[in-house]
Design an enzyme around this catalytic site. Structure first.
Site, mmCIF file in Angstrom:
data_model
loop_
_atom_site.group_PDB
_atom_site.id
_atom_site.type_symbol
_atom_site.label_atom_id
_atom_site.label_comp_id
_atom_site.label_asym_id
_atom_site.label_seq_id
_atom_site.Cartn_x
_atom_site.Cartn_y
_atom_site.Cartn_z
ATOM 1 N N ASN A 119 40.481 -4.467 30.812
ATOM 2 C CA ASN A 119 41.406 -3.989 29.790
ATOM 3 C C ASN A 119 41.273 -4.824 28.519
ATOM 4 O OD1 ASN A 119 42.720 -6.087 31.385
ATOM 5 N ND2 ASN A 119 44.640 -5.579 30.365
ATOM 6 N N GLU A 148 43.321 -5.390 24.854
ATOM 7 C CA GLU A 148 44.549 -5.126 24.099
ATOM 8 C C GLU A 148 44.342 -5.387 22.619
ATOM 9 O OE1 GLU A 148 47.711 -6.305 27.630
ATOM 10 O OE2 GLU A 148 47.569 -7.593 25.875
ATOM 11 N N CYS A 150 42.290 0.670 28.774
ATOM 12 C CA CYS A 150 42.379 0.229 30.159
ATOM 13 C C CYS A 150 41.003 -0.113 30.725
ATOM 14 C CB CYS A 150 43.002 1.328 31.011
ATOM 15 S SG CYS A 150 44.670 1.794 30.529
ATOM 16 N N GLU A 159 39.706 0.788 33.566
ATOM 17 C CA GLU A 159 39.052 1.937 34.173
ATOM 18 C C GLU A 159 38.245 2.725 33.135
ATOM 19 O OE1 GLU A 159 42.170 0.846 34.441
ATOM 20 O OE2 GLU A 159 43.208 1.801 36.120
ATOM 21 N N CYS A 179 46.685 4.358 35.322
ATOM 22 C CA CYS A 179 47.702 5.058 34.543
ATOM 23 C C CYS A 179 47.348 6.544 34.455
ATOM 24 C CB CYS A 179 47.808 4.439 33.146
ATOM 25 S SG CYS A 179 46.411 4.826 32.056
ATOM 26 N N CYS A 185 44.044 7.288 32.547
ATOM 27 C CA CYS A 185 42.850 6.969 33.339
ATOM 28 C C CYS A 185 42.650 7.986 34.454
ATOM 29 C CB CYS A 185 42.948 5.560 33.909
ATOM 30 S SG CYS A 185 42.786 4.279 32.636
#
Length: 161
Positions: free
Chosen positions: A61, A63, A72, A74, A112, A115
């Site tokens: 991930n 940010e 993310c 994934e 999430c 994803c």
């Protein structure tokens, strides 16, 4: 009016119950948590995808202070794999996470909604399921297809699976 019950089956096992190739995939996801850039949440997530030729690509991930400009783990792994090898289907993905203290989570973390949608469209694109390994120190969830996590799908001609 009637009620419709939806249910899913998830296998749970210990890491040592997985095949050596599956353990490698999960361990690469755990290692990928070190590549997380998460100065705001301090929640480090790593992912590793396996392509149909056996090669693997990791993601972590990322940010950004301009939320939601981050991405993310994934999706970083999936998009990197697809950018480099669009001709190869993704067969598996493993996901692991560490908390604010840098400790691996006991309970597996799940993707999430965004994803899950990306994984769903990968399944549709290559017309094959993507097996998902969600790692936690107390056990690994093994899910045969994202459709098991997303039973009311937003894909296809009528946007349902």
């Amino acid at each position: 009016m009637k009620t419709i019950d939806l249910s899913i089956r998830i296998k749970m096992c210990r890491l040592d119950e997985l095949t050596p190739d599956e353990q490698l995939l999960v361990n690469k996801a755990v290692d990928a948590t070190a590549n997380s850039y998460s100065p705001y949440s301090h929640f480090r997530v790593g992912a590793c995808v396996r392509l149909e030729d056996g090669s693997m690509t990791i993601g972590a991930n990322q940010e950004n202070s301009a939320f939601p400009a981050g991405l993310c783990a994934e999706r970083t792994a999936i998009f990197a794999a697809q950018a480099q090898h669009p001709e190869l289907a993704i067969t598996d993905i493993a996901i692991a996470a560490k908390n604010v203290d840098g400790v691996l989570l006991k309970k597996p973390v799940s993707p999430c909604g965004s994803c899950r949608q990306v994984i769903l469209e990968i399944e549709e694109r290559y017309r094959r399921p993507v097996r998902i390994f969600l790692y936690g120190t107390d056990g690994v969830y093994v899910i045969d297809s994202v459709k098991d996590m997303l039973p009311l799908c937003f894909v296809g001609d009528d946007m349902c699976g």
